[in-house]
Design a protein around this motif. Structure first.
Motif, PDB file in Angstrom:
ATOM      1  N   CYS A  39     -17.145   6.285 -14.898  1.00  0.00           N
ATOM      2  CA  CYS A  39     -15.736   6.162 -15.263  1.00  0.00           C
ATOM      3  C   CYS A  39     -15.244   7.295 -16.161  1.00  0.00           C
ATOM      4  CB  CYS A  39     -15.484   4.827 -15.945  1.00  0.00           C
ATOM      5  SG  CYS A  39     -15.703   3.431 -14.840  1.00  0.00           S
ATOM      6  N   GLU A  90      -7.671   4.043  -3.307  1.00  0.00           N
ATOM      7  CA  GLU A  90      -6.881   2.932  -3.840  1.00  0.00           C
ATOM      8  C   GLU A  90      -7.421   2.472  -5.193  1.00  0.00           C
ATOM      9  OE1 GLU A  90      -6.974   0.019  -0.706  1.00  0.00           O
ATOM     10  OE2 GLU A  90      -5.401   1.047   0.441  1.00  0.00           O
ATOM     11  N   GLU A  91      -8.741   2.448  -5.323  1.00  0.00           N
ATOM     12  CA  GLU A  91      -9.359   2.032  -6.583  1.00  0.00           C
ATOM     13  C   GLU A  91      -9.077   3.048  -7.694  1.00  0.00           C
ATOM     14  OE1 GLU A  91     -11.457  -0.270  -9.319  1.00  0.00           O
ATOM     15  OE2 GLU A  91     -10.594  -0.763  -7.388  1.00  0.00           O
ATOM     16  N   TYR A 130      -6.500   4.986  -7.833  1.00  0.00           N
ATOM     17  CA  TYR A 130      -5.087   4.815  -8.171  1.00  0.00           C
ATOM     18  C   TYR A 130      -4.883   3.573  -9.033  1.00  0.00           C
ATOM     19  CZ  TYR A 130      -0.053   4.615  -7.783  1.00  0.00           C
ATOM     20  OH  TYR A 130       1.281   4.588  -8.085  1.00  0.00           O
ATOM     21  N   ARG A 131      -5.534   2.483  -8.673  1.00  0.00           N
ATOM     22  CA  ARG A 131      -5.400   1.242  -9.430  1.00  0.00           C
ATOM     23  C   ARG A 131      -5.877   1.426 -10.878  1.00  0.00           C
ATOM     24  NH1 ARG A 131      -8.202  -2.548 -11.314  1.00  0.00           N
ATOM     25  NH2 ARG A 131     -10.189  -1.992 -10.410  1.00  0.00           N
ATOM     26  N   ARG A 132      -7.013   2.114 -11.038  1.00  0.00           N
ATOM     27  CA  ARG A 132      -7.593   2.280 -12.372  1.00  0.00           C
ATOM     28  C   ARG A 132      -6.836   3.296 -13.234  1.00  0.00           C
ATOM     29  NH1 ARG A 132     -14.169   2.725 -11.809  1.00  0.00           N
ATOM     30  NH2 ARG A 132     -14.481   0.789 -10.666  1.00  0.00           N
ATOM     31  N   TYR A 133      -6.370   4.380 -12.629  1.00  0.00           N
ATOM     32  CA  TYR A 133      -5.915   5.517 -13.428  1.00  0.00           C
ATOM     33  C   TYR A 133      -4.445   5.879 -13.289  1.00  0.00           C
ATOM     34  CZ  TYR A 133     -10.935   6.013 -13.833  1.00  0.00           C
ATOM     35  OH  TYR A 133     -12.259   5.771 -14.063  1.00  0.00           O
ATOM     36  N   SER A 134      -3.683   5.186 -12.457  1.00  0.00           N
ATOM     37  CA  SER A 134      -2.281   5.574 -12.273  1.00  0.00           C
ATOM     38  C   SER A 134      -1.495   5.448 -13.573  1.00  0.00           C
ATOM     39  CB  SER A 134      -1.629   4.758 -11.156  1.00  0.00           C
ATOM     40  OG  SER A 134      -1.622   3.376 -11.486  1.00  0.00           O
ATOM     41  N   ARG A 151     -12.316   9.699 -15.061  1.00  0.00           N
ATOM     42  CA  ARG A 151     -11.105   9.707 -15.885  1.00  0.00           C
ATOM     43  C   ARG A 151     -10.803  11.125 -16.370  1.00  0.00           C
ATOM     44  NH1 ARG A 151      -9.113   9.661 -20.895  1.00  0.00           N
ATOM     45  NH2 ARG A 151      -7.328   8.337 -21.344  1.00  0.00           N
ATOM     46  N   GLU A 164     -10.387   3.043   0.448  1.00  0.00           N
ATOM     47  CA  GLU A 164     -10.654   2.063  -0.611  1.00  0.00           C
ATOM     48  C   GLU A 164     -10.946   2.760  -1.940  1.00  0.00           C
ATOM     49  OE1 GLU A 164     -13.772  -0.511   0.762  1.00  0.00           O
ATOM     50  OE2 GLU A 164     -12.581  -1.211   2.459  1.00  0.00           O
ATOM     51  N   LYS A 165     -11.680   3.853  -1.876  1.00  0.00           N
ATOM     52  CA  LYS A 165     -11.989   4.612  -3.087  1.00  0.00           C
ATOM     53  C   LYS A 165     -10.709   5.177  -3.700  1.00  0.00           C
ATOM     54  CE  LYS A 165     -15.641   7.673  -3.909  1.00  0.00           C
ATOM     55  NZ  LYS A 165     -16.402   8.897  -3.595  1.00  0.00           N
ATOM     56  N   MET A 219       0.840  -1.181   0.000  1.00  0.00           N
ATOM     57  CA  MET A 219       0.000   0.000   0.000  1.00  0.00           C
ATOM     58  C   MET A 219       0.889   1.250   0.000  1.00  0.00           C
ATOM     59  SD  MET A 219      -2.929   1.313   2.680  1.00  0.00           S
ATOM     60  CE  MET A 219      -3.425  -0.305   3.047  1.00  0.00           C
TER      61      MET A 219
END
Length: 182
Positions: A65, A18-19, A21-25, A69, A15-16, A1
């Motif tokens: 999304c 992290e999500e 970051y996971r989707r858009y990093s 984005r 959690e939001k 993390m």
């Protein structure tokens, strides 16, 4: 993390974040690297942009999304541009001229759908900084103060940019001949 997530006290917000970051990093890094041309600087821009995004978590809807984005890309692009300007120690002045805000565009024998499509096309044709600020204000409904924080500019500069963006949009619509001044 990532350590930045540890600063978020609320579990659902963490959690939001992290999500997001996971989707858009990856997208964020791609955009920043395209501007800064150096991986290390781009990573710094992503980190700085993510701190700004975390400040506005309550307004981010993971189900939408495209909207999320768009917001993320605008934040990282402006963060990277600010870093580039600071690094090069040059002043970037957008001088597109001022137009008095005297009239509103009027729909003339055009359906609402066609008008919306034409306006969207005109916004897309604007300079990116203008379309970004209009998107933040009109679509995402951020306040001038919030936009100032996101774009790292003063609230007064937000007002000026919004005025210029609206004026440029009016000129674009007038040029296309779809709308007339009253």
């Amino acid at each position: 993390m990532l350590p930045i997530f540890l600063t978020i006290e609320n579990d659902s917000d963490r959690e939001k974040a992290e999500e997001i970051y996971r989707r858009y990093s990856g997208t964020m890094l791609y955009v920043a690297e395209g501007i800064l041309r150096e991986r290390q600087l781009a990573e710094d821009a992503v980190s700085e942009a993510f701190v700004k995004i975390i400040r506005h978590l309550e307004k981010i809807d993971l189900l939408d999304c495209n909207r999320t984005r768009g917001f993320v890309v605008i934040v990282v692009r402006n963060t990277a541009l600010n870093m580039l300007r600071e690094r090069n120690r040059t002043v970037h002045l957008d001088d597109f001229g001022d137009c008095p805000d005297t009239a509103e565009p009027v729909f003339d024998h055009v359906s609402a759908k066609e008008a919306c499509d034409r306006i969207a096309d005109a916004v897309a044709a604007l300079h990116k900084s203008y379309s970004d600020i209009l998107y933040l204000k009109a679509v995402l409904e951020y306040s001038n103060q919030e936009i100032a924080e996101i774009l790292s500019i003063s609230p007064e500069n937000v007002k000026i940019c919004l005025f210029r963006a609206r004026s440029a949009l009016k000129r674009q619509l007038m040029k296309e001949g779809d709308f007339c001044e009253r």
